[in-house]
Scaffold this motif. Structure first.
Motif, mmCIF file in Angstrom:
data_model
loop_
_atom_site.group_PDB
_atom_site.id
_atom_site.type_symbol
_atom_site.label_atom_id
_atom_site.label_comp_id
_atom_site.label_asym_id
_atom_site.label_seq_id
_atom_site.Cartn_x
_atom_site.Cartn_y
_atom_site.Cartn_z
ATOM 1 N N THR A 108 -12.395 3.739 -2.838
ATOM 2 C CA THR A 108 -11.666 2.719 -3.590
ATOM 3 C C THR A 108 -10.649 2.095 -2.648
ATOM 4 O OG1 THR A 108 -10.254 2.285 -5.523
ATOM 5 C CG2 THR A 108 -10.009 4.438 -4.464
ATOM 6 N N PHE A 109 -10.520 0.777 -2.679
ATOM 7 C CA PHE A 109 -9.574 0.122 -1.777
ATOM 8 C C PHE A 109 -8.731 -0.906 -2.519
ATOM 9 C CE2 PHE A 109 -13.089 -2.863 -1.680
ATOM 10 C CZ PHE A 109 -12.528 -4.109 -1.455
ATOM 11 N N ALA A 110 -7.560 -1.139 -1.969
ATOM 12 C CA ALA A 110 -6.641 -2.129 -2.534
ATOM 13 C C ALA A 110 -6.939 -3.486 -1.913
ATOM 14 C CB ALA A 110 -5.198 -1.734 -2.272
ATOM 15 N N ALA A 111 -7.205 -4.472 -2.746
ATOM 16 C CA ALA A 111 -7.454 -5.824 -2.244
ATOM 17 C C ALA A 111 -6.230 -6.336 -1.490
ATOM 18 C CB ALA A 111 -7.788 -6.758 -3.399
ATOM 19 N N GLY A 162 -6.511 5.792 4.366
ATOM 20 C CA GLY A 162 -6.317 5.144 5.651
ATOM 21 C C GLY A 162 -6.410 3.642 5.485
ATOM 22 N N TYR A 163 -6.650 2.949 6.593
ATOM 23 C CA TYR A 163 -6.724 1.492 6.581
ATOM 24 C C TYR A 163 -7.966 1.025 7.329
ATOM 25 C CZ TYR A 163 -1.907 1.327 4.890
ATOM 26 O OH TYR A 163 -0.769 1.483 4.139
ATOM 27 N N VAL A 164 -8.563 -0.034 6.811
ATOM 28 C CA VAL A 164 -9.618 -0.763 7.501
ATOM 29 C C VAL A 164 -9.054 -2.141 7.825
ATOM 30 C CG1 VAL A 164 -11.854 -1.896 7.222
ATOM 31 C CG2 VAL A 164 -11.546 0.448 6.426
ATOM 32 N N ASP A 186 -16.271 -5.852 5.054
ATOM 33 C CA ASP A 186 -15.470 -5.281 6.138
ATOM 34 C C ASP A 186 -15.156 -3.809 5.876
ATOM 35 O OD1 ASP A 186 -15.474 -7.643 7.550
ATOM 36 O OD2 ASP A 186 -13.545 -8.332 6.774
ATOM 37 N N VAL A 187 -14.930 -3.440 4.617
ATOM 38 C CA VAL A 187 -14.710 -2.028 4.286
ATOM 39 C C VAL A 187 -15.974 -1.217 4.576
ATOM 40 C CG1 VAL A 187 -14.327 -0.405 2.377
ATOM 41 C CG2 VAL A 187 -12.877 -2.440 2.598
ATOM 42 N N ILE A 188 -17.112 -1.731 4.163
ATOM 43 C CA ILE A 188 -18.375 -1.019 4.392
ATOM 44 C C ILE A 188 -18.654 -0.876 5.881
ATOM 45 C CG2 ILE A 188 -20.885 -1.237 4.133
ATOM 46 C CD1 ILE A 188 -20.369 -2.326 1.322
ATOM 47 N N THR A 189 -18.439 -1.950 6.621
ATOM 48 C CA THR A 189 -18.663 -1.902 8.069
ATOM 49 C C THR A 189 -17.627 -1.014 8.758
ATOM 50 O OG1 THR A 189 -19.638 -4.116 8.050
ATOM 51 C CG2 THR A 189 -18.816 -3.295 10.163
ATOM 52 N N ASP A 246 -10.237 -10.855 9.589
ATOM 53 C CA ASP A 246 -9.151 -11.803 9.889
ATOM 54 C C ASP A 246 -7.844 -11.090 10.230
ATOM 55 O OD1 ASP A 246 -8.502 -10.835 7.394
ATOM 56 O OD2 ASP A 246 -7.991 -12.788 6.528
ATOM 57 N N GLY A 247 -7.912 -9.769 10.408
ATOM 58 C CA GLY A 247 -6.743 -9.012 10.835
ATOM 59 C C GLY A 247 -5.933 -8.372 9.735
ATOM 60 N N VAL A 248 -6.226 -8.665 8.482
ATOM 61 C CA VAL A 248 -5.487 -8.076 7.363
ATOM 62 C C VAL A 248 -5.900 -6.613 7.199
ATOM 63 C CG1 VAL A 248 -5.191 -8.131 4.849
ATOM 64 C CG2 VAL A 248 -5.128 -10.252 6.161
ATOM 65 N N LYS A 249 -4.919 -5.745 7.004
ATOM 66 C CA LYS A 249 -5.203 -4.324 6.832
ATOM 67 C C LYS A 249 -5.386 -3.991 5.353
ATOM 68 C CE LYS A 249 -2.934 -2.649 11.035
ATOM 69 N NZ LYS A 249 -1.875 -1.761 11.599
ATOM 70 N N LEU A 250 -6.493 -3.316 5.060
ATOM 71 C CA LEU A 250 -6.842 -2.952 3.693
ATOM 72 C C LEU A 250 -6.756 -1.437 3.534
ATOM 73 C CD1 LEU A 250 -9.996 -5.238 3.342
ATOM 74 C CD2 LEU A 250 -7.670 -5.737 2.524
ATOM 75 N N TYR A 251 -5.964 -1.000 2.577
ATOM 76 C CA TYR A 251 -5.787 0.421 2.317
ATOM 77 C C TYR A 251 -6.949 0.953 1.494
ATOM 78 C CZ TYR A 251 -3.824 4.695 0.273
ATOM 79 O OH TYR A 251 -3.623 5.992 -0.139
#
Length: 293
Positions: free
Chosen positions: A51-54, A2-4, A80-83, A8-13
């Motif tokens: 695991t997330f993509a920067a 999914g996405y977080v 932001d991923v953790i939160t 700043d509004g950027v979506k992280l996969y």
């Protein structure tokens, strides 16, 4: 998967597997979220692994403006991923670029960190090589844009601390190089210019590192030359820090030696969770070679 959405509004996969205490993996410049597959498969048996993509690495957003990329932003993205996933606190594991972000995460967000694994972190940190690192970072950025990721990956993947991986595991190295060739050129260039080339030296963080309370494990390959001295430095200044040096090993430690890497992390997590990974005993005074009174 999914996405977080970052602050700043950027979506992280992200992708996740398993249940239990959270582990967040932070990849290197030459890798992406897929680079942690040997760890995801191993630790998902007992942990909730993420695991997330920067930013700049699809499927995450690729901001076109280099101003959206920085060491501070990369650090905030971990938080932001953790939160965003409601993890509370997590073990955070970073390699190279991700290792630098992990160090800064421990400094800026200690309340969200159960522990830190700082692997292969050191490029550009050595003061005598700062100007060279900034220059070669700009060359890398230009090459991604001018040659394209597919072509330049064949050069970048044969760096001085990458050939060890190729020699040990040709299939694993080929997969690494192929994935690198799929990276977004704009994202790679902006990451190199905004994060890599501009990050502060680890040696400039000494006062803060000496009071960082998070249990830490620093890992380096013994043929990853520009990470060895920074690894020893971090061992000496971070209070609750261990140091592991893997023999005949280069930069891509978690892929090059996955069994050793996983075993070391498993023992580290167990010690941390038992409350036994403590600051160095003050009696272990390095100024004292042998006790005489």
């Amino acid at each position: 998967m999914g996405y977080v959405t970052a602050s700043d509004g950027v979506k992280l996969y992200y992708e996740e597997a398993g249940t239990g205490t959270p582990i967040v993996f932070v990849h290197e410049f030459g890798g992406d979220h897929r680079s942690w597959e040997p760890q995801m498969r191993f630790f998902a048996r007992r942990y909730r692994c993420i695991t997330f993509a920067a930013r700049g690495y699809p499927p995450s957003d690729v901001p076109a403006n280099v101003a959206a990329y920085s060491q501070a932003r990369a650090t905030a993205d971990i938080a932001d991923v953790i939160t965003g996933l409601g993890l509370g606190k997590a073990h955070v594991i970073g390699l190279s670029m991700g290792g630098f972000a992990t160090v800064h995460f421990g400094l800026d967000h200690a309340d969200k960190a159960l522990s830190l694994v700082i692997a292969g972190a050191g490029y550009g940190a050595e003061k005598q090589h700062e100007s060279y690192f900034k220059g070669v970072s700009e060359n890398v950025a230009k090459n991604f844009l001018e040659q394209g990721a597919k072509q330049f990956a064949e050069i970048y993947a044969l760096g001085a601390s990458r050939v060890q991986f190729q020699n040990k595991d040709p299939r694993g190295w080929r997969e690494f190089a192929d994935w690198l060739g799929q990276h977004d050129e704009t994202g790679a260039a902006n990451t190199m210019r905004g994060v890599q080339a501009q990050r502060p030296s680890l040696y400039d963080l000494e006062d803060r590192l000496r009071v960082m309370p998070v249990p830490s494990l620093v890992i380096s390959g013994d043929e990853d030359d520009h990470c060895l001295q920074p690894a020893l430095y971090m061992k000496r200044v971070i209070p609750a820090c261990g140091l592991l040096i893997l023999p005949k090993t280069g930069h891509t430690i978690n892929l090059e030696e996955p069994a050793t890497f996983n075993a070391a992390l498993a023992e580290f997590f167990a010690m941390v969770e038992a409350g036994q990974w403590l600051p160095r005993d003050p009696r272990a005074n390095p100024a004292q070679v042998m006790r005489t009174d």
